[in-house]
Scaffold this motif. Structure first.
Motif, PDB file in Angstrom:
ATOM      1  N   ILE A  43       0.746  -1.747  -0.303  1.00  0.00           N
ATOM      2  CA  ILE A  43      -0.462   0.193  -0.092  1.00  0.00           C
ATOM      3  C   ILE A  43       1.075   1.404   0.583  1.00  0.00           C
ATOM      4  O   ILE A  43       1.395   1.081   0.810  1.00  0.00           O
ATOM      5  CB  ILE A  43      -1.212   0.085   1.449  1.00  0.00           C
ATOM      6  N   CYS A  44       0.368   2.292  -1.131  1.00  0.00           N
ATOM      7  CA  CYS A  44       1.350   3.293  -0.910  1.00  0.00           C
ATOM      8  C   CYS A  44       1.569   4.064   0.594  1.00  0.00           C
ATOM      9  O   CYS A  44       0.119   4.364   0.734  1.00  0.00           O
ATOM     10  CB  CYS A  44       1.609   4.009  -1.849  1.00  0.00           C
ATOM     11  N   VAL A  45       2.222   4.982   0.741  1.00  0.00           N
ATOM     12  CA  VAL A  45       2.596   5.542   1.953  1.00  0.00           C
ATOM     13  C   VAL A  45       1.774   7.046   2.127  1.00  0.00           C
ATOM     14  O   VAL A  45       1.241   7.028   3.020  1.00  0.00           O
ATOM     15  CB  VAL A  45       3.355   5.810   3.351  1.00  0.00           C
ATOM     16  N   ILE A  46       2.018   7.164   0.535  1.00  0.00           N
ATOM     17  CA  ILE A  46       1.815   8.654   0.547  1.00  0.00           C
ATOM     18  C   ILE A  46       0.435   8.580   0.427  1.00  0.00           C
ATOM     19  O   ILE A  46      -0.890   9.233   0.189  1.00  0.00           O
ATOM     20  CB  ILE A  46       2.262   9.598  -1.095  1.00  0.00           C
ATOM     21  N   CYS A  47      -0.539   8.061  -0.974  1.00  0.00           N
ATOM     22  CA  CYS A  47      -2.241   8.123  -1.263  1.00  0.00           C
ATOM     23  C   CYS A  47      -2.491   6.924  -1.123  1.00  0.00           C
ATOM     24  O   CYS A  47      -3.982   6.381  -1.134  1.00  0.00           O
ATOM     25  CB  CYS A  47      -2.114   8.303  -2.590  1.00  0.00           C
ATOM     26  N   GLY A  48      -1.689   5.814  -0.198  1.00  0.00           N
ATOM     27  CA  GLY A  48      -2.866   4.393  -0.710  1.00  0.00           C
ATOM     28  C   GLY A  48      -3.353   3.906  -1.591  1.00  0.00           C
ATOM     29  O   GLY A  48      -4.371   2.549  -1.162  1.00  0.00           O
ATOM     30  N   ASN A  49      -3.070   3.686  -2.603  1.00  0.00           N
ATOM     31  CA  ASN A  49      -2.688   2.813  -3.874  1.00  0.00           C
ATOM     32  C   ASN A  49      -2.461   2.443  -4.053  1.00  0.00           C
ATOM     33  O   ASN A  49      -1.275   1.521  -2.815  1.00  0.00           O
ATOM     34  CB  ASN A  49      -3.041   4.074  -4.974  1.00  0.00           C
ATOM     35  N   PRO A  50      -2.265   0.963  -4.547  1.00  0.00           N
ATOM     36  CA  PRO A  50      -1.204   0.019  -4.372  1.00  0.00           C
ATOM     37  C   PRO A  50       0.282   0.378  -4.600  1.00  0.00           C
ATOM     38  O   PRO A  50      -0.170   1.475  -6.370  1.00  0.00           O
ATOM     39  CB  PRO A  50      -2.001  -0.956  -5.522  1.00  0.00           C
ATOM     40  N   ALA A  51       0.963  -0.668  -4.265  1.00  0.00           N
ATOM     41  CA  ALA A  51       2.261   0.119  -4.203  1.00  0.00           C
ATOM     42  C   ALA A  51       3.490  -0.553  -4.853  1.00  0.00           C
ATOM     43  O   ALA A  51       3.257  -2.377  -4.648  1.00  0.00           O
ATOM     44  CB  ALA A  51       2.898   0.178  -3.458  1.00  0.00           C
ATOM     45  N   ASN A  52       3.760  -0.471  -5.647  1.00  0.00           N
ATOM     46  CA  ASN A  52       5.178  -1.568  -6.439  1.00  0.00           C
ATOM     47  C   ASN A  52       6.475  -0.947  -6.607  1.00  0.00           C
ATOM     48  O   ASN A  52       6.866  -2.376  -6.935  1.00  0.00           O
ATOM     49  CB  ASN A  52       4.643  -2.125  -7.934  1.00  0.00           C
ATOM     50  N   PHE A  53       6.965   0.013  -5.898  1.00  0.00           N
ATOM     51  CA  PHE A  53       7.722  -0.098  -5.954  1.00  0.00           C
ATOM     52  C   PHE A  53       8.491   0.412  -3.774  1.00  0.00           C
ATOM     53  O   PHE A  53       7.822   0.457  -3.471  1.00  0.00           O
ATOM     54  CB  PHE A  53       7.982   1.680  -6.051  1.00  0.00           C
ATOM     55  N   THR A  54       9.450   0.283  -4.188  1.00  0.00           N
ATOM     56  CA  THR A  54      10.223   0.439  -3.088  1.00  0.00           C
ATOM     57  C   THR A  54      10.937   1.896  -2.738  1.00  0.00           C
ATOM     58  O   THR A  54      11.925   1.650  -3.257  1.00  0.00           O
ATOM     59  CB  THR A  54      11.613  -0.972  -2.589  1.00  0.00           C
ATOM     60  N   GLN A  55      11.062   3.049  -1.870  1.00  0.00           N
ATOM     61  CA  GLN A  55      11.374   4.047  -1.952  1.00  0.00           C
ATOM     62  C   GLN A  55      12.430   3.556  -0.758  1.00  0.00           C
ATOM     63  O   GLN A  55      11.676   3.879   0.136  1.00  0.00           O
ATOM     64  CB  GLN A  55      10.256   4.968  -1.575  1.00  0.00           C
ATOM     65  N   ARG A  56      13.997   4.233  -1.037  1.00  0.00           N
ATOM     66  CA  ARG A  56      14.547   4.059   0.212  1.00  0.00           C
ATOM     67  C   ARG A  56      14.375   5.919   0.632  1.00  0.00           C
ATOM     68  O   ARG A  56      14.218   6.411  -0.193  1.00  0.00           O
ATOM     69  CB  ARG A  56      16.076   4.584  -0.651  1.00  0.00           C
ATOM     70  N   THR A  57      14.860   5.444   2.127  1.00  0.00           N
ATOM     71  CA  THR A  57      13.928   7.116   2.247  1.00  0.00           C
ATOM     72  C   THR A  57      15.256   7.943   3.229  1.00  0.00           C
ATOM     73  O   THR A  57      15.510   8.287   3.772  1.00  0.00           O
ATOM     74  CB  THR A  57      13.125   7.122   3.485  1.00  0.00           C
ATOM     75  N   ILE A  58      16.504   7.120   2.780  1.00  0.00           N
ATOM     76  CA  ILE A  58      17.744   7.530   3.595  1.00  0.00           C
ATOM     77  C   ILE A  58      18.828   7.739   2.222  1.00  0.00           C
ATOM     78  O   ILE A  58      19.171   6.621   1.971  1.00  0.00           O
ATOM     79  CB  ILE A  58      18.348   6.610   4.840  1.00  0.00           C
ATOM     80  N   GLU A  59      20.020   8.116   2.825  1.00  0.00           N
ATOM     81  CA  GLU A  59      20.566   8.380   2.030  1.00  0.00           C
ATOM     82  C   GLU A  59      21.626   7.666   1.347  1.00  0.00           C
ATOM     83  O   GLU A  59      23.067   7.824   3.072  1.00  0.00           O
ATOM     84  CB  GLU A  59      21.560   9.807   1.516  1.00  0.00           C
TER      85      GLU A  59
END
Ligand code: ADP
Length: 192
Positions: A145-161
């Motif tokens: 589940i996309c943490v921004i919009c709640g739609n189905p999520a197919n990607f992994t976002q890295r949140t640290i550099e």
């Protein structure tokens, strides 16, 4: 999906982003195989020490005993000939020798269930998953589940550099994102 035994082995691949439920699905299938009194062996790469060295663990804290190994070849070395079902988690951390090993196990008549990240944090296919997807008899692709919009999520976002391809961690380093909210380049934490 029903898997019908025809006296031969086969390969099932569960591929998707982080938090999509790959480990949960792997554990569910392996538990059902155990309930059916099948002999099960489970392997995971030693690199994945996120929760426990001797278990595969889901983000929802389901766990199942597993053998930590450094190289895919150890699966054949540690294989009990009586084993009927072989589970492998975090397959993206093995090299492409895993592909021939899974084929060999299936040719030996084993049911092989492999779970892994299909893409890295830049959205590129994560070997050996593309090759495993090509040879699998059955493919399951769960979405998070996309943490921004709640739609189905197919990607992994890295949140640290970090530009390391492998940066093992859980919710602190990564988020599930849909196509619209995934940004492959910078580390972009969501404003929750
Ligand atoms: P994977 O192996 O694909 O990383 P897991 O099976 O370990 O996934 O974890 C799936 C669980 O993660 C879900 O059942 C849910 O409890 C939890 N979770 C946390 N964040 C999310 C999210 N953004 N989308 C879906 N599930 C999430």
């Amino acid at each position: 999906m029903n898997f019908v035994s025809i006296n031969s082995g086969w390969i099932e691949v569960i591929a998707g982003s982080m938090f999509s439920g790959k480990s949960e699905e792997l554990i569910r299938r392996l538990r059902r195989a155990e309930i059916a009194r099948m002999r099960v062996q489970v392997f995971k790469p030693l690199i994945d020490k996120r929760y426990d060295d001797n278990h595969i663990v889901s983000h929802s804290e389901l766990k199942m005993k597993s053998d930590p190994i450094e190289k895919a070849e150890e699966i054949l070395e540690k294989l009990d000939p009586r084993t009927e079902v072989v589970g492998i988690d975090e397959a993206q951390f093995f090299d492409t020798s895993l592909v021939a090993i899974c084929n060999r196990l299936a040719d030996m008549g084993k049911r092989v269930i492999v779970a892994g990240l299909d893409k890295d944090y830049t959205g590129q296919p994560f070997e050996p998953m593309p090759q495993l997807l090509a040879i699998a008899e059955y493919i399951t692709k769960p979405l998070a589940i996309c943490v921004i919009c709640g739609n189905p999520a197919n990607f992994t976002q890295r949140t640290i550099e970090s530009e390391d391809r492998v940066l093992v961690g859980a919710s602190g380093f990564y988020e599930a994102r849909c196509r619209k909210h995934f940004d492959p380049k910078p580390a972009v934490p969501s404003k929750k």
